[in-house]
Design an enzyme around this catalytic site. Structure first.
Site, PDB file in Angstrom:
ATOM      1  N   ASP A  16       0.776  -1.132   0.119  1.00  0.00           N
ATOM      2  CA  ASP A  16       0.014  -0.492  -0.113  1.00  0.00           C
ATOM      3  C   ASP A  16       0.908   1.392   0.437  1.00  0.00           C
ATOM      4  O   ASP A  16       1.639   1.173   1.243  1.00  0.00           O
ATOM      5  CB  ASP A  16      -0.957  -0.174   1.537  1.00  0.00           C
ATOM      6  CG  ASP A  16      -1.571   1.035   0.975  1.00  0.00           C
ATOM      7  OD1 ASP A  16      -1.919   2.310   0.389  1.00  0.00           O
ATOM      8  OD2 ASP A  16      -2.603   0.866   2.310  1.00  0.00           O
ATOM      9  N   HIS A  17       0.583   1.910  -0.936  1.00  0.00           N
ATOM     10  CA  HIS A  17       1.805   2.795  -1.462  1.00  0.00           C
ATOM     11  C   HIS A  17       1.393   4.336  -0.250  1.00  0.00           C
ATOM     12  O   HIS A  17       2.320   5.248  -0.250  1.00  0.00           O
ATOM     13  CB  HIS A  17       1.485   3.661  -2.422  1.00  0.00           C
ATOM     14  CG  HIS A  17       3.388   3.890  -2.922  1.00  0.00           C
ATOM     15  ND1 HIS A  17       4.142   4.429  -2.146  1.00  0.00           N
ATOM     16  CD2 HIS A  17       3.799   3.820  -4.457  1.00  0.00           C
ATOM     17  CE1 HIS A  17       4.960   4.876  -3.570  1.00  0.00           C
ATOM     18  NE2 HIS A  17       4.882   4.174  -4.580  1.00  0.00           N
ATOM     19  N   ARG A  18       0.225   4.423   0.678  1.00  0.00           N
ATOM     20  CA  ARG A  18      -0.283   5.147   1.776  1.00  0.00           C
ATOM     21  C   ARG A  18       0.556   5.187   2.701  1.00  0.00           C
ATOM     22  O   ARG A  18       0.856   6.028   3.257  1.00  0.00           O
ATOM     23  CB  ARG A  18      -1.766   5.308   1.914  1.00  0.00           C
ATOM     24  CG  ARG A  18      -2.206   5.321   0.939  1.00  0.00           C
ATOM     25  CD  ARG A  18      -3.858   4.795   1.136  1.00  0.00           C
ATOM     26  NE  ARG A  18      -3.709   3.745   1.412  1.00  0.00           N
ATOM     27  CZ  ARG A  18      -5.369   3.466   1.662  1.00  0.00           C
ATOM     28  NH1 ARG A  18      -6.055   3.883   1.690  1.00  0.00           N
ATOM     29  NH2 ARG A  18      -5.521   2.045   2.519  1.00  0.00           N
TER      30      ARG A  18
END
Length: 509
Positions: free
Chosen positions: A479-481
């Site tokens: 998850d790039h968040r």
């Protein structure tokens, strides 16, 4: 006269609102003990046996095998002991007794059966000892208006409300009588033999039952090729092909009856079990149960999580040699997946950002202190993700044992809802399917998943020379968040280093 208690489908776990009846474990007229399993149901998370809190004689069952019921809907009624001064019509539910008060001992069995006989003679008996037997006579003709319910005469089921006067919403199915009446003449004999078949048919999957039911195939006449005579989907498909290589369509359903759309006449069964399309038609398969829950979770993951994937090839020769040395020393065998899990937990200790979840409502990243490691397991009922609790505290030997236990439970459909929820990181060993790489979908609401391809001999430059080494491809979807590429790359690189040189793992033990 015996009191008749109604047992309703209980709450089977967090977020579960309905369940499908897979197999009845008792018949009308059977004597049951307190907490004896009476029905096997499939929820969106697992296959479970439901115990009855009452002891006595079963007087009615609600729902055929394959019927989907909401939580709180009636499952069965049980006559418990001779009730003195009982009021109300026979067959009505008595809710003011505790399970302990409702129990019967072996000495009371004859008295209970006598009370049931009196009840049935009074006009509120039960009809049919087969699956889906319902209450008939006075109790059913009145529609159980005292409980705010209605009678569904087409299916033999009684719908009971919650005291508000509104009936419980429930899927309706075609009754066996309606199926026999509308089936082609050539298939009536099979339906009649199936109705007369005594004893449970050894089928665990509702999809297998549905496939046979759609094509008028009597499961009682099949010999299963699975363990203990279990009838598998392949057995049904083989029987259909042997019968003429075509699939008979279902008769038109009664108004309000839901069922999958039947294939066109003359459509043949393909190797995968789905009918090969002929023209523009096709068979519709409902997304429910385990497959429906997984579809919803994967769709939500794709919608909410901005995922990215990185991958690397690693020389697993030394890891395989270390495993061989461990197993040669005696004791329980250590699996490859257990060693990879141990490497994962060590890497997560260095990169805790990947052991987290995103609280979208609060706009916060929640880093989790415990590592509950999920792993993807393919079963006949679809993809499931069992969870190894506190994986970071387990040794390779403990991990091997837990992986083996959960895998066997998944194959048998015996995983509990608690064993399928609460994961914080997932390990996906798709190498067992003979593939090298993949870009998997993150198991929502987790933040990352490590994929492991097959370990195969490949040319590799080792110590400056070309050699044949055991090579594996590792991929990380994240998850790039929760982190950037540097964190994800550092995690994956540490995993690869431990695979190539297991001694690196000793630094973190």
């Amino acid at each position: 006269m015996a009191q008749v208690l109604e047992f309703r489908l209980p709450d089977l776990g967090e977020g579960l609102t309905e369940a499908e009846i897979v197999r009845w474990l008792v018949a009308v007229g059977d004597v049951v003990a307190i907490d004896q399993p009476v029905v096997e149901v499939e929820t969106a998370k697992a296959m479970v046996e439901v115990p009855c809190p009452y002891g006595g004689v079963v007087t009615a069952r609600f729902g055929e095998e394959g019927t989907e019921l909401p939580v709180g809907a009636p499952l069965l009624t049980v006559a418990v002991g001779p009730a003195e001064g009982s009021s109300g019509p026979a067959g009505s539910s008595t809710r003011d007794l505790s399970p302990e008060d409702a129990g019967t001992s072996g000495a009371d069995t004859a008295a209970v059966r006598a009370g049931v006989s009196d009840t049935m003679a009074a006009g509120a008996g039960v009809s049919g000892a087969g699956a889906g037997a319902g209450v008939s006579g006075a109790g059913a003709s009145q529609g159980r208006t005292g409980d705010g319910g209605t009678s569904d005469e087409s299916s033999g089921n009684v719908l009971v409300g919650y005291g508000t006067g509104a009936p419980v919403a429930r899927r309706r199915r075609i009754s066996p009588a309606a199926q026999r009446a509308s089936a082609p003449a050539a298939g009536r004999a099979a339906h009649e033999e199936s109705a007369e078949h005594s004893g449970p048919v050894p089928v665990i999957s509702p999809l297998v039952r549905r496939l046979a039911r759609q094509n008028g195939l009597d499961l009682g006449q099949l010999a299963g090729s699975g363990p203990d005579g279990l009838i598998l989907r392949a057995d049904v498909e083989y029987a259909l092909r042997a019968a003429g290589s075509t699939v008979r369509p279902l008769p038109a359903p009664a108004p309000g009856v839901e069922r999958p759309a039947a294939p066109l006449s003359g459509t043949s069964v393909s190797a995968g079990g789905s009918p090969a399309p002929s023209g523009t038609g096709g068979r519709r398969i409902p997304l429910r149960g385990v497959r429906g829950a997984m579809a919803a979770k994967l769709s939500r993951s794709r919608t909410e999580i901005p995922d990215a994937t990185c991958w690397v090839d690693a020389d697993a020769t030394e890891l395989m040699a270390a495993r061989a040395a461990m197993n040669a020393a005696g004791g329980p065998k250590i699996s490859v997946i257990a060693l990879l899990a141990r490497i994962c937990t060590a890497a997560l200790a260095r990169r805790p950002e990947l052991n987290s979840t995103v609280d979208t409502a609060a706009g916060e990243i929640v880093r989790l202190p415990e590592v509950h490691l999920g792993f993807a397991a393919q079963t006949e009922r679809g993809l499931v993700v069992p969870v190894v609790r506190d994986a970071h505290r387990r040794s390779a030997e403990s991990l091997s044992a837990e992986f083996a236990r959960l895998t066997e439970a998944a194959r048998q459909g015996r995983l509990t809802p608690g064993e399928l929820t609460g994961g914080t990181f997932t390990l996906n060993n798709y190498g067992v399917f003979g593939v090298d790489g993949s870009t998997p979908i993150i198991n929502h609401p987790e933040a990352a998943m490590l994929g492991v391809g097959r370990i195969v001999p490949k040319p590799w430059v080792h110590q400056g020379e070309l050699a044949i080494r055991q090579v594996v491809q590792l991929s990380l979807t994240f998850d790039h968040r929760v982190c950037d590429g540097g964190t994800a790359g550092g995690f994956l690189r540490h995993v690869a280093d431990c695979v190539e040189q297991p001694a690196v793992l000793l630094r973190t033990l």
